[in-house]
Design a protein around this motif. Structure first.
Motif, PDB file in Angstrom:
ATOM      1  N   GLY A  20       0.822  -1.210   0.000  1.00 29.51           N
ATOM      2  CA  GLY A  20       0.000   0.000   0.000  1.00 29.51           C
ATOM      3  C   GLY A  20       0.850   1.252   0.000  1.00 29.51           C
ATOM      4  O   GLY A  20       0.555   2.228  -0.676  1.00 29.51           O
ATOM      5  N   LEU A  21       1.928   1.206   0.768  1.00 31.34           N
ATOM      6  CA  LEU A  21       2.838   2.346   0.824  1.00 31.34           C
ATOM      7  C   LEU A  21       3.510   2.562  -0.522  1.00 31.34           C
ATOM      8  O   LEU A  21       3.663   3.702  -0.977  1.00 31.34           O
ATOM      9  CB  LEU A  21       3.882   2.137   1.918  1.00 31.34           C
ATOM     10  CG  LEU A  21       4.852   3.268   2.174  1.00 31.34           C
ATOM     11  CD1 LEU A  21       4.082   4.513   2.594  1.00 31.34           C
ATOM     12  CD2 LEU A  21       5.838   2.882   3.243  1.00 31.34           C
ATOM     13  N   ALA A  22       3.877   1.479  -1.178  1.00 24.15           N
ATOM     14  CA  ALA A  22       4.476   1.607  -2.509  1.00 24.15           C
ATOM     15  C   ALA A  22       3.469   2.193  -3.494  1.00 24.15           C
ATOM     16  O   ALA A  22       3.821   3.015  -4.340  1.00 24.15           O
ATOM     17  CB  ALA A  22       4.966   0.246  -2.996  1.00 24.15           C
ATOM     18  N   GLY A  23       2.213   1.796  -3.371  1.00 21.01           N
ATOM     19  CA  GLY A  23       1.175   2.340  -4.244  1.00 21.01           C
ATOM     20  C   GLY A  23       0.949   3.817  -4.007  1.00 21.01           C
ATOM     21  O   GLY A  23       0.774   4.589  -4.955  1.00 21.01           O
ATOM     22  N   ILE A  24       0.961   4.231  -2.749  1.00 23.94           N
ATOM     23  CA  ILE A  24       0.786   5.645  -2.422  1.00 23.94           C
ATOM     24  C   ILE A  24       1.968   6.458  -2.939  1.00 23.94           C
ATOM     25  O   ILE A  24       1.788   7.547  -3.496  1.00 23.94           O
ATOM     26  CB  ILE A  24       0.597   5.828  -0.902  1.00 23.94           C
ATOM     27  CG1 ILE A  24      -0.768   5.284  -0.487  1.00 23.94           C
ATOM     28  CG2 ILE A  24       0.742   7.284  -0.497  1.00 23.94           C
ATOM     29  CD1 ILE A  24      -0.994   5.254   1.001  1.00 23.94           C
ATOM     30  N   ASN A  25       3.174   5.929  -2.792  1.00 24.16           N
ATOM     31  CA  ASN A  25       4.350   6.641  -3.307  1.00 24.16           C
ATOM     32  C   ASN A  25       4.319   6.744  -4.824  1.00 24.16           C
ATOM     33  O   ASN A  25       4.686   7.774  -5.389  1.00 24.16           O
ATOM     34  CB  ASN A  25       5.630   5.942  -2.854  1.00 24.16           C
ATOM     35  CG  ASN A  25       5.902   6.142  -1.384  1.00 24.16           C
ATOM     36  OD1 ASN A  25       5.437   7.106  -0.785  1.00 24.16           O
ATOM     37  ND2 ASN A  25       6.633   5.220  -0.796  1.00 24.16           N
ATOM     38  N   ALA A  27       1.571   6.782  -6.703  1.00 19.66           N
ATOM     39  CA  ALA A  27       0.527   7.755  -7.041  1.00 19.66           C
ATOM     40  C   ALA A  27       1.017   9.178  -6.810  1.00 19.66           C
ATOM     41  O   ALA A  27       0.731  10.080  -7.605  1.00 19.66           O
ATOM     42  CB  ALA A  27      -0.726   7.483  -6.218  1.00 19.66           C
ATOM     43  N   THR A  28       1.765   9.386  -5.727  1.00 21.29           N
ATOM     44  CA  THR A  28       2.306  10.718  -5.450  1.00 21.29           C
ATOM     45  C   THR A  28       3.269  11.164  -6.535  1.00 21.29           C
ATOM     46  O   THR A  28       3.220  12.307  -6.991  1.00 21.29           O
ATOM     47  CB  THR A  28       3.021  10.721  -4.084  1.00 21.29           C
ATOM     48  OG1 THR A  28       2.099  10.321  -3.080  1.00 21.29           O
ATOM     49  CG2 THR A  28       3.571  12.088  -3.756  1.00 21.29           C
ATOM     50  N   SER A  29       4.124  10.243  -6.991  1.00 25.29           N
ATOM     51  CA  SER A  29       5.068  10.621  -8.043  1.00 25.29           C
ATOM     52  C   SER A  29       4.350  10.887  -9.365  1.00 25.29           C
ATOM     53  O   SER A  29       4.754  11.763 -10.119  1.00 25.29           O
ATOM     54  CB  SER A  29       6.127   9.541  -8.218  1.00 25.29           C
ATOM     55  OG  SER A  29       5.545   8.356  -8.731  1.00 25.29           O
ATOM     56  N   LEU A  30       3.268  10.157  -9.639  1.00 23.69           N
ATOM     57  CA  LEU A  30       2.514  10.409 -10.864  1.00 23.69           C
ATOM     58  C   LEU A  30       1.813  11.760 -10.819  1.00 23.69           C
ATOM     59  O   LEU A  30       1.795  12.498 -11.807  1.00 23.69           O
ATOM     60  CB  LEU A  30       1.491   9.298 -11.099  1.00 23.69           C
ATOM     61  CG  LEU A  30       2.044   7.947 -11.541  1.00 23.69           C
ATOM     62  CD1 LEU A  30       0.942   6.902 -11.572  1.00 23.69           C
ATOM     63  CD2 LEU A  30       2.685   8.076 -12.900  1.00 23.69           C
ATOM     64  N   VAL A  31       1.228  12.093  -9.669  1.00 30.17           N
ATOM     65  CA  VAL A  31       0.515  13.370  -9.546  1.00 30.17           C
ATOM     66  C   VAL A  31       1.488  14.541  -9.613  1.00 30.17           C
ATOM     67  O   VAL A  31       1.224  15.537 -10.284  1.00 30.17           O
ATOM     68  CB  VAL A  31      -0.315  13.405  -8.242  1.00 30.17           C
ATOM     69  CG1 VAL A  31      -0.834  14.796  -7.949  1.00 30.17           C
ATOM     70  CG2 VAL A  31      -1.476  12.429  -8.334  1.00 30.17           C
ATOM     71  N   THR A  32       2.624  14.425  -8.949  1.00 29.41           N
ATOM     72  CA  THR A  32       3.590  15.526  -9.001  1.00 29.41           C
ATOM     73  C   THR A  32       4.200  15.676 -10.380  1.00 29.41           C
ATOM     74  O   THR A  32       4.687  16.748 -10.729  1.00 29.41           O
ATOM     75  CB  THR A  32       4.710  15.338  -7.962  1.00 29.41           C
ATOM     76  OG1 THR A  32       5.318  14.056  -8.153  1.00 29.41           O
ATOM     77  CG2 THR A  32       4.173  15.446  -6.554  1.00 29.41           C
ATOM     78  N   GLY A  33       4.158  14.635 -11.188  1.00 34.14           N
ATOM     79  CA  GLY A  33       4.643  14.743 -12.557  1.00 34.14           C
ATOM     80  C   GLY A  33       3.761  15.613 -13.428  1.00 34.14           C
ATOM     81  O   GLY A  33       4.201  16.135 -14.447  1.00 34.14           O
ATOM     82  N   TYR A  34       2.492  15.775 -13.042  1.00 38.25           N
ATOM     83  CA  TYR A  34       1.571  16.610 -13.809  1.00 38.25           C
ATOM     84  C   TYR A  34       1.629  18.079 -13.428  1.00 38.25           C
ATOM     85  O   TYR A  34       0.993  18.899 -14.066  1.00 38.25           O
ATOM     86  CB  TYR A  34       0.132  16.111 -13.647  1.00 38.25           C
ATOM     87  CG  TYR A  34      -0.143  14.817 -14.368  1.00 38.25           C
ATOM     88  CD1 TYR A  34      -0.076  14.751 -15.748  1.00 38.25           C
ATOM     89  CD2 TYR A  34      -0.471  13.675 -13.673  1.00 38.25           C
ATOM     90  CE1 TYR A  34      -0.324  13.570 -16.418  1.00 38.25           C
ATOM     91  CE2 TYR A  34      -0.724  12.482 -14.337  1.00 38.25           C
ATOM     92  CZ  TYR A  34      -0.652  12.445 -15.701  1.00 38.25           C
ATOM     93  OH  TYR A  34      -0.895  11.282 -16.360  1.00 38.25           O
TER      94      TYR A  34
END
Length: 94
Positions: A20-25, A27-34
């Motif tokens: 779950g932590l890997a998934g959250i990390n 998702a965070t990297s994908l969102v900050t990429g936008y």
């Protein structure tokens, strides 16, 4: 035997938490990429709004309309809001 079952249950929960932590990390990297393209898009929209506002204000000013200052304030206020909002969102989330 009961102790082994409890340890196995705890170990599986820890592995699940790691996934779950890997998934959250991720998702965070994908969102900050936008954020970079998004802020550049908002800056471009602000520039277009500023140009349209400039043309509108110039046409009202050259025709002698007494409502020119209100129009100028509204158009350029919208342009400044877009630029400031993009900058604040970028600094807040990154």
């Amino acid at each position: 035997m009961m102790l082994v079952a409890i340890m196995a249950a705890c170990a599986s929960e820890m592995f699940a938490a790691g996934n779950g932590l890997a998934g959250i990390n991720e998702a965070t990297s994908l969102v900050t990429g936008y954020f970079d393209p998004g802020t550049k898009l908002i800056y471009a929209i602000g520039a277009v709004v500023g140009l349209i506002g400039g043309v509108k204000v110039y046409s009202k000013w050259s025709s002698g309309d007494p409502d020119t200052t209100k129009t100028a304030a509204s158009w350029f206020g919208a342009c400044i809001f877009l630029i400031v909002a993009a900058t604040i969102l970028r600094s807040f989330f990154l």
